[in-house]
Scaffold this active site. Structure first.
Site, PDB file in Angstrom:
ATOM      1  CG  PHE A 474      -1.597  -1.300   1.534  1.00 38.65           C
ATOM      2  CD1 PHE A 474      -2.149  -2.114   0.556  1.00 38.65           C
ATOM      3  CD2 PHE A 474      -1.626  -1.750   2.839  1.00 38.65           C
ATOM      4  CE1 PHE A 474      -2.718  -3.336   0.865  1.00 38.65           C
ATOM      5  CE2 PHE A 474      -2.196  -2.975   3.166  1.00 38.65           C
ATOM      6  CZ  PHE A 474      -2.741  -3.770   2.174  1.00 38.65           C
ATOM      7  CG  HIS A 475       4.216   1.717   1.065  1.00 42.26           C
ATOM      8  ND1 HIS A 475       5.281   1.025   1.604  1.00 42.26           N
ATOM      9  CD2 HIS A 475       3.343   1.890   2.087  1.00 42.26           C
ATOM     10  CE1 HIS A 475       5.058   0.786   2.884  1.00 42.26           C
ATOM     11  NE2 HIS A 475       3.886   1.307   3.208  1.00 42.26           N
TER      12      HIS A 475
END
Length: 540
Positions: A474-475
């Site tokens: 989730f980056h």
């Protein structure tokens, strides 16, 4: 959070997105009482118990109340799988749904940005902005500060099995480290977290909520910005929609996009800023030809290895029994500690995938729990997850609209594992995780690999399994990259290139992904942007 009445008007700055960066910007800009700011957020309030309780991330991700519910396109590197792609749709953005890990990255990341021509973005330049935000749990010093709005705490629980993993890693030369945030994060340790007394601390709580008491800040929730408005080559405002209808807000100074690495390029393209061929195919008038909008998508891909263990307690046993659940609930209710206060990952390591790597290029997130895949029930037996992600992937993807409908998500193509380098690091990371778990310190727990499984030994087999089990951490960053070259979307002051009255302040401006978790670097970016905006305003 109360909202001011009245939906239209003229402001000095209109900020699109009350997420990680938007909350910081709104708070810092309105410290000047002469600056009028409108903050527009498509999501709702963060006053939701699963946002506040740290373990509630399990109930916020995949929840349309708090998550945009995005998915990637089918990924060749992941054997044709499409991944869920959580993005915070709530005040505080991803800091309301993320893993709460406080991480800055490596000094070399920011020095690398400066070497690309982005003056003012080296480690020595950005460190003061990290410190400005901090309310650090330890003493002040060269690396940390206290008294800021961004709470940084120690975790409130420990697990014997994780301490054993740290001891085992030391046998491989991965030494314990007291601080992951001094510019060199090589080593092992327990993550600091953005919490306060066992409660999640997001940017809405730390920055926005105190600022909402000011008369020069107006927040409107459930406001979906549909496009930027323009006069010639200048952005003049935004059109947005709420349940009450469509509205127009004007910005005498600037519109600031803080919608994140996915929604900021989406809004640019909907507004006619992007690749002319792509826009033309959708019938969108081209206001600025900029083919690099939505390009340069970078993300951290994690490979979740799982090991069954014996003679120790993990969250699996506690969460799968009524007695354990009662104990967990009571511990949190009485002391704000225990498993309900835990970040998804308590223990981490930064190390090198091969001896030839010039600095740490993989990060471990070690968790005292396990599932077949994220979102599934915990296993009925004790086990831990040893997740490994490549910190600086060479695989680069794209994020582009495929419709003129503002409600439709863009097409997200990260292109994971699309380079030989990334594939070789993935294989090396799995082998290294196995070495850690085979250390003498772990022998009392008799670790048994169940993902990917010891039967997979060859490089080809490990790469195939990596494609089966790897997932995003989730980056996403980089889709409106900063630079001094003509193709860059923003300049080092984060002003949109080729157009006036528009600035972009979020993870999308990163020219290269940083070597760690991305939330606090985005806070830093917003702190620095607020300073630049105020300096320019004073000079006008």
């Amino acid at each position: 959070m109360a909202e001011a009445t009245g939906l239209e008007g003229q402001y000095d700055y209109v900020i699109v997105g009350a997420g990680t960066a938007g909350c910081v910007l709104a708070a810092r800009l309105t410290e000047d009482p002469t600056i009028r700011v409108l903050l527009l957020e498509a999501g709702g309030s963060d006053r939701y118990h699963w946002v506040q309780i740290p373990v509630g991330y399990l109930y916020c991700i995949g929840n349309p109340r708090t998550d945009w519910m995005m998915r990637t396109a089918a990924e060749a590197g992941l054997n044709g799988r499409s991944l869920a792609y959580p993005r915070g749709k709530v005040l505080g953005g991803c800091t309301s749904v993320n893993g709460m890990i406080y991480m800055r990255g490596q000094a070399a990341d920011y020095d690398g940005w400066r070497e690309l021509g982005n003056d003012g973005w080296g480690w020595s330049d950005v460190l003061p902005y990290f410190k400005r935000s901090e309310d650090f749990h330890g003493p002040q010093g060269d690396m940390h500060s206290t008294g800021g709005p961004w709470k940084v705490s120690r975790q409130r629980l420990k697990w014997k099995i994780l301490e054993a993993v740290q001891t085992g890693a030391r046998e491989l030369g991965i030494e314990p480290r007291a601080d992951f945030n001094d510019g060199d994060n090589e080593g092992s340790g327990f993550f600091d977290v953005n919490q306060h007394k066992g409660v999640r601390w997001n940017t809405a709580r730390g920055f926005l909520r105190p600022a909402l008491k000011r008369p020069n800040l107006r927040l409107i929730k459930h406001a979906l910005v549909e496009r930027l408005t323009m006069e010639g080559s200048r952005v003049t405002g935004v059109e947005y929609r709420t349940s009450e209808g469509s509205f127009h807000a004007k910005a005498s100074g600037e519109v600031i996009l803080s919608a994140g690495a996915i929604n900021s390029p989406k809004l640019l393209e909907l507004s006619g800023i992007g690749d002319p061929g792509r826009l033309g195919s959708l019938g969108i008038k081209v206001n600025l030809a900029k083919s690099t909008v939505g390009e340069n998508l970078q993300d951290h891909l994690q490979i979740r290895t799982v090991f069954k263990v014996k003679d120790t307690i993990t969250l699996n046993q506690l969460a799968n029994s009524w007695r354990g659940k009662i104990k967990i609930a009571a511990e949190y209710a009485l002391m704000r500690s225990g498993p309900m206060s835990m970040a998804p990952s308590q223990f981490g390591m930064f190390t090198r995938s091969t001896p030839g790597a010039n600095r740490p290029d993989i990060e471990y997130h070690v968790q005292p729990l396990s599932t077949d895949k994220l979102g599934d029930p915990l296993h009925p037996f004790p086990a831990i997850t040893v997740s490994v992600c490549q910190l600086r992937p060479s695989s680069v993807g794209t994020c582009h609209i495929s419709s003129t409908d503002p409600h439709q998500q863009p097409e997200i193509r990260p292109n994971y594992l699309s380079t030989d380098h990334d594939r070789s690091v993935a294989i090396a990371a799995i082998r290294q995780a196995r070495q850690v778990m085979a250390a003498n310190a772990l022998r009392p727990y008799q670790p048994e690999e169940i993902l990917p499984g010891r039967q997979f030994e060859s490089d080809d087999a490990l790469l195939e399994k990596a494609g089966d089990i790897a997932t995003t951490i989730f980056h996403p960053v980089g889709t409106c990259r900063m630079g001094v070259d003509a193709d860059a979307v923003v300049d080092p002051a984060l002003r949109a290139k080729g157009i006036q009255g528009l600035r972009i302040v979020d993870a999308s401006i990163m020219p290269r992904i940083i070597s760690g978790n991305t939330a606090s670097p985005v806070v830093m970016i917003a702190e620095k942007a607020a300073d630049m905006i105020r300096m320019e305003r004073r000079g006008a």
